[in-house]
Motif scaffolding. Structure first.
Motif, PDB file in Angstrom:
ATOM      1  N   ASP A  59      41.890  45.089  39.850  1.00 15.14           N
ATOM      2  CA  ASP A  59      43.010  45.659  39.095  1.00 15.14           C
ATOM      3  C   ASP A  59      44.338  45.283  39.755  1.00 15.14           C
ATOM      4  N   ARG A  60      44.391  45.393  41.070  1.00 13.58           N
ATOM      5  CA  ARG A  60      45.625  45.033  41.780  1.00 13.58           C
ATOM      6  C   ARG A  60      45.887  43.527  41.694  1.00 13.58           C
ATOM      7  N   LEU A  61      44.818  42.746  41.744  1.00 14.30           N
ATOM      8  CA  LEU A  61      44.980  41.299  41.612  1.00 14.30           C
ATOM      9  C   LEU A  61      45.530  40.948  40.236  1.00 14.30           C
ATOM     10  N   LYS A  62      45.034  41.642  39.214  1.00  7.23           N
ATOM     11  CA  LYS A  62      45.512  41.409  37.849  1.00  7.23           C
ATOM     12  C   LYS A  62      47.012  41.686  37.743  1.00  7.23           C
ATOM     13  N   HIS A  63      47.458  42.826  38.272  1.00  3.32           N
ATOM     14  CA  HIS A  63      48.878  43.175  38.183  1.00  3.32           C
ATOM     15  C   HIS A  63      49.731  42.267  39.069  1.00  3.32           C
ATOM     16  N   ALA A  64      49.196  41.912  40.244  1.00  2.00           N
ATOM     17  CA  ALA A  64      49.943  41.019  41.133  1.00  2.00           C
ATOM     18  C   ALA A  64      50.112  39.643  40.490  1.00  2.00           C
ATOM     19  N   SER A  65      49.071  39.155  39.818  1.00  2.00           N
ATOM     20  CA  SER A  65      49.155  37.857  39.142  1.00  2.00           C
ATOM     21  C   SER A  65      50.180  37.897  38.015  1.00  2.00           C
ATOM     22  N   ALA A  66      50.214  39.008  37.276  1.00  2.00           N
ATOM     23  CA  ALA A  66      51.194  39.142  36.194  1.00  2.00           C
ATOM     24  C   ALA A  66      52.614  39.149  36.734  1.00  2.00           C
ATOM     25  N   ARG A  67      52.827  39.862  37.848  1.00  4.78           N
ATOM     26  CA  ARG A  67      54.172  39.881  38.465  1.00  4.78           C
ATOM     27  C   ARG A  67      54.546  38.493  38.958  1.00  4.78           C
ATOM     28  N   ALA A  68      53.572  37.814  39.568  1.00  8.82           N
ATOM     29  CA  ALA A  68      53.856  36.479  40.096  1.00  8.82           C
ATOM     30  C   ALA A  68      54.242  35.520  38.975  1.00  8.82           C
ATOM     31  N   ASN A  69      53.565  35.620  37.838  1.00  6.47           N
ATOM     32  CA  ASN A  69      53.898  34.756  36.703  1.00  6.47           C
ATOM     33  C   ASN A  69      55.303  35.036  36.184  1.00  6.47           C
ATOM     34  N   ARG A  70      55.682  36.324  36.153  1.00  5.10           N
ATOM     35  CA  ARG A  70      57.024  36.672  35.671  1.00  5.10           C
ATOM     36  C   ARG A  70      58.109  36.220  36.645  1.00  5.10           C
ATOM     37  N   GLU A  71      57.822  36.349  37.938  1.00  4.92           N
ATOM     38  CA  GLU A  71      58.841  36.085  38.951  1.00  4.92           C
ATOM     39  C   GLU A  71      58.795  34.657  39.479  1.00  4.92           C
ATOM     40  N   GLY A  72      57.807  33.888  39.061  1.00 10.37           N
ATOM     41  CA  GLY A  72      57.702  32.518  39.540  1.00 10.37           C
ATOM     42  C   GLY A  72      57.181  32.413  40.960  1.00 10.37           C
ATOM     43  N   SER A  73      56.496  33.455  41.452  1.00  9.24           N
ATOM     44  CA  SER A  73      55.938  33.420  42.806  1.00  9.24           C
ATOM     45  C   SER A  73      54.435  33.140  42.726  1.00  9.24           C
ATOM     46  N   ARG A  74      53.735  33.273  43.848  1.00 12.18           N
ATOM     47  CA  ARG A  74      52.303  32.986  43.885  1.00 12.18           C
ATOM     48  C   ARG A  74      51.577  34.094  44.644  1.00 12.18           C
ATOM     49  N   VAL A  75      50.294  34.205  44.356  1.00 10.72           N
ATOM     50  CA  VAL A  75      49.449  35.140  45.100  1.00 10.72           C
ATOM     51  C   VAL A  75      48.293  34.367  45.701  1.00 10.72           C
ATOM     52  N   GLY A  76      47.783  34.889  46.797  1.00 13.12           N
ATOM     53  CA  GLY A  76      46.641  34.279  47.453  1.00 13.12           C
ATOM     54  C   GLY A  76      45.522  35.278  47.624  1.00 13.12           C
ATOM     55  N   VAL A  77      44.281  34.792  47.587  1.00 10.16           N
ATOM     56  CA  VAL A  77      43.108  35.631  47.817  1.00 10.16           C
ATOM     57  C   VAL A  77      42.321  35.040  48.974  1.00 10.16           C
ATOM     58  N   LEU A  78      41.989  35.878  49.948  1.00  8.47           N
ATOM     59  CA  LEU A  78      41.136  35.481  51.062  1.00  8.47           C
ATOM     60  C   LEU A  78      39.807  36.209  50.914  1.00  8.47           C
ATOM     61  N   PHE A  79      38.729  35.464  50.884  1.00  4.17           N
ATOM     62  CA  PHE A  79      37.382  36.020  50.731  1.00  4.17           C
ATOM     63  C   PHE A  79      36.666  35.830  52.063  1.00  4.17           C
ATOM     64  N   THR A  80      36.387  36.934  52.757  1.00  2.00           N
ATOM     65  CA  THR A  80      35.833  36.880  54.108  1.00  2.00           C
ATOM     66  C   THR A  80      34.438  37.478  54.142  1.00  2.00           C
ATOM     67  N   ASP A  81      33.503  36.737  54.729  1.00  2.00           N
ATOM     68  CA  ASP A  81      32.126  37.203  54.876  1.00  2.00           C
ATOM     69  C   ASP A  81      31.735  37.090  56.345  1.00  2.00           C
TER      70      ASP A  81
END
Length: 707
Positions: A291-313
């Motif tokens: 849910d947070r990734l969804k909203h962060a991606s929407a904000r990034a698209n509006r503001e022209g910024s980027r988001v990153g995801v780190l998947f750690t195992d």
């Protein structure tokens, strides 16, 4: 003479007037009694007769006190005497409530008014008496109802109120429970300013807006908000009210109740937290992270910024669980979660999405370098040892990185790419990070995706065991089954081993899959043996891959758990096990398994490079002739003629070694007939039945074995 005539006429008119007056009074419903100054009854109308039960002829001349119980007589006489002396009396000129006495001795409530009159110059008192029994009963019922209502209102666990709607906004009524809810008494809460100050500042505007609206009588008001207790605590209330209108004054009111729902709200918040957070570490779970990734991606698209995801195992987390126990494993996960959360940038999110997998959402990223530095930081914070169960434990992790782009619109894709990159880090040696690249080959991506899905499938229980019957060719009856694994893929449907087994073997997941199949097959075999008892019980055969030689401890555990006869369990190995570089170790393991009295079979015989020496050395009981040799039987081709020579040679070799022969892949009646002529012991294939779920095979067994 004229004057005498006039007086006589006046007297006649007066008598007629008095007669009419008495007729009217006689017809009155109320009791009307005329009393002399000394308290004697002078006149008694019909209404009085009905009321008291006395006839006029028997009561006139009697003291008026005869109409009252004895306890009221003294009061009545004293009142009359006081009036005669002073011209005043409590009952004269007004009404009073007394108790009347009927002729039958019964008492009843009366209302009496007493006035002074004159008749023929004589001073008299006229009493109008009304039986108020029904009114008193109604008043009693009303008082009782009011008392019940008040008792109910004051005992229910809610504040009941009536509040005027308008400029005054005054509280007409506020039940005592308001003090327990707010710390203020009902009297204090009559102050509308205080009532508004009690509403939490963050809710005040909303409530004022809702409360100030206009509506019609019967309109319902329902809302939840916070109130401030006198001691500073915050409580949640549910306010339910209905608008009512006074029909006489046209004044409108809110009539309703306020219920303390603080505990319910706390429970809702706790349930919401549990639904969106990992119960072990307290970190956000997958649902909240997405849910947070969804909203962060929407904000990034509006503001022209980027988001990153780190998947750690975590690397080799299973070793911690197996060596130190699950309690230590949980402690390690909690400690790692604490380190990750403490190292976050403001606004970023760390989550545990299952098992030993963690994800981090990085917002406002300018380049891949920002996220790479975060991955490096994860490795750094994991370097110090963890104290678990009195021991120091070191942990490393493999991290995958994915960075959003203008073309990357779906948060789920970003998550999946980070997941793939993480598995690429695993493949390249662990304890490292990898950045997802679109240049990764399609085949590599598909294989990586399949590995990820296999791991998920194990956790979700997506593997199924199907069973193919094995027939004894001499009797033509079912004597056993071969357990075959199938993957019930959520998108692709039912997958056979050829579609996933190589990846499972390469990743080592075949060990877990094989254990699940073996355990399930043994449990099912025990159920069948109980359902179909026979001198020679059914058997089950389970395939083992070259990487899947079970230790005797595990097999012994499953045998004890399922209580099956060990001789009814067959484990199948390939020729590659016998010819591998570790053949000696495999032979030792197989002999340990034979010590448990289970049966061993060589699967796909004829496709490898085994020699007679290996067949003599290994403690096997069956040779299963590969289906490629059986396919040519019954056909008129050069290859078929060779198969017709090779297969009987294989059967003879098997018998010469003291083993039993099983033909695989029998598809036709011609193949079956030739195998019977060749002396083959057992056969299986779609001619008899394709692999079936246990329920469907039970139906087949009902037909075959019930006779």
């Amino acid at each position: 003479m004229r004057r005498l005539f006039a007086n006589r006429r006046f007297s006649d008119e007066l008598r007629e007037s008095e007669a009419r007056y008495r007729t009217v009074l006689d017809a009155a419903f109320d009791a009307i009694v005329t009393i002399t100054p000394d308290g004697l009854i002078r006149w008694f109308n019909r209404g009085a007769e009905r009321t008291f039960g006395h006839g006029a002829d028997e009561i006139v001349g009697q003291p008026v006190t005869a109409l009252m119980p004895e306890r009221y007589r003294e009061l009545c006489v004293a009142g009359l005497h006081r009036y005669l002396r002073t011209g005043e009396a409590r009952v004269v000129g007004g009404t009073t409530e007394l108790v009347g006495l009927r002729k039958d001795g019964s008492e009843f409530p009366i209302e009496m008014s007493l006035g002074e009159t004159h008749e023929n110059g004589q001073r008299l008192f006229t009493g109008v008496i009304r039986d108020i029994t029904e009114r008193k009963e109604a008043e009693t019922k009303q008082r009782e109802a009011e008392q019940r209502y008040r008792t109910l209102v004051e005992r229910v666990p809610a504040v009941v109120y009536i509040q005027e709607i308008g400029d005054s906004d005054s509280a007409v009524y506020m039940s005592p429970q308001i003090e327990a809810l707010t710390g203020y008494s009902p009297e204090e809460c009559e102050d509308s300013d205080l009532r508004w100050r009690m509403v939490h500042p963050e809710d005040r505007g909303r409530i004022q807006s809702e409360d100030g609206r206009t509506g019609e009588p019967g309109e319902v008001f329902s809302t939840e908000y916070r109130v401030l207790h006198r001691d500073g605590r915050t409580k949640w209330v549910r306010n339910e009210a209905v608008m009512i209108e006074d029909e006489t004054t046209q004044v409108r009111y809110w009539q309703g109740f306020m219920l303390d729902i603080t505990e319910r709200k706390a429970l809702e918040q706790e349930m919401h937290h549990q639904a969106h957070h990992d119960p072990l570490t307290g970190l956000p779970n997958r649902a909240l992270f997405m849910d947070r990734l969804k909203h962060a991606s929407a904000r990034a698209n509006r503001e022209g910024s980027r988001v990153g995801v780190l998947f750690t195992d975590l690397d080799n987390f299973k070793v911690v669980n197996d060596s130190l126990g699950h309690k230590a494993g949980d402690q390690l996960l909690i400690a790692i979660a604490g380190r990750l959360e403490a190292d976050l940038r403001p606004g970023d999110t760390a989550a545990r999405i299952g098992g030993d997998e963690f994800t981090i959402l990085a917002e406002n990223v300018t380049s891949v370098g920002d996220v790479v530095r975060m991955a490096e930081r994860i490795a750094e914070i994991l370097q110090p040892p963890f104290a678990l169960e009195g021991q120091e434990v070191f942990a490393t992790a493999s991290t995958g990185i994915a960075l959003s782009s203008p073309l990357q619109q779906q948060p789920a894709d970003l998550m999946r790419h980070a997941d793939m990159a993480m598995y690429k880090a695993k493949q390249r040696g662990k304890a490292r990070y990898e950045v997802f690249e679109t240049s990764m080959g399609t085949d590599a991506l598909e294989r990586l995706r399949l590995e990820i899905e296999l791991r998920r499938a194990l956790g979700r229980g997506e593997f199924r065991v199907y069973y193919q019957p094995i027939m004894a060719l001499e009797s033509g009856r079912i004597v056993g089954t071969e357990a075959l694994v199938r993957w019930e893929h959520p998108r692709r449907g039912l997958l056979v081993p050829g579609e996933f087994l190589s990846v499972a073997e390469d990743t080592g997941l075949i060990l877990q899959i094989g254990e699940e199949v073996l355990r399930e097959a043994c449990h099912q075999l025990r159920a069948w043996q109980r359902r179909y008892p026979a001198p020679k019980p059914l058997t089950v055969s389970v395939n083992l891959s070259p990487r899947q030689l079970f230790g005797p401890e595990l097999v012994a555990e499953i045998l004890a758990e399922t209580e099956i006869d060990p001789t009814t369990l067959q484990l199948e190995i390939t020729e590659g096990v016998m010819t591998s570089n570790d053949a000696n170790s495999a032979n030792s393991t197989l002999r340990s398994l034979k010590d448990l009295h289970i049966q061993l079979a060589v699967d796909d015989f004829g496709m490898g490079y085994s020699s007679l020496s290996y067949l003599k050395r290994f403690p096997v009981d069956f040779l299963k002739i590969d289906r490629s040799f059986i396919a040519g039987l019954g056909q008129d081709t050069d290859g078929a003629s060779k198969d017709a020579e090779i297969v009987p040679a294989m059967i003879d070799l098997t018998h010469a070694l003291g083993l039993k022969a099983v033909a695989e892949g029998v598809e036709t009646a011609e193949q079956l007939a030739q195998l019977q002529d060749m002396g083959c012991d057992f056969a299986q294939g779609n001619y008899f039945s394709e692999p079936l779920p246990s329920k469907e095979l039970s139906t087949l067994l009902d037909k075959e074995l019930a006779n």
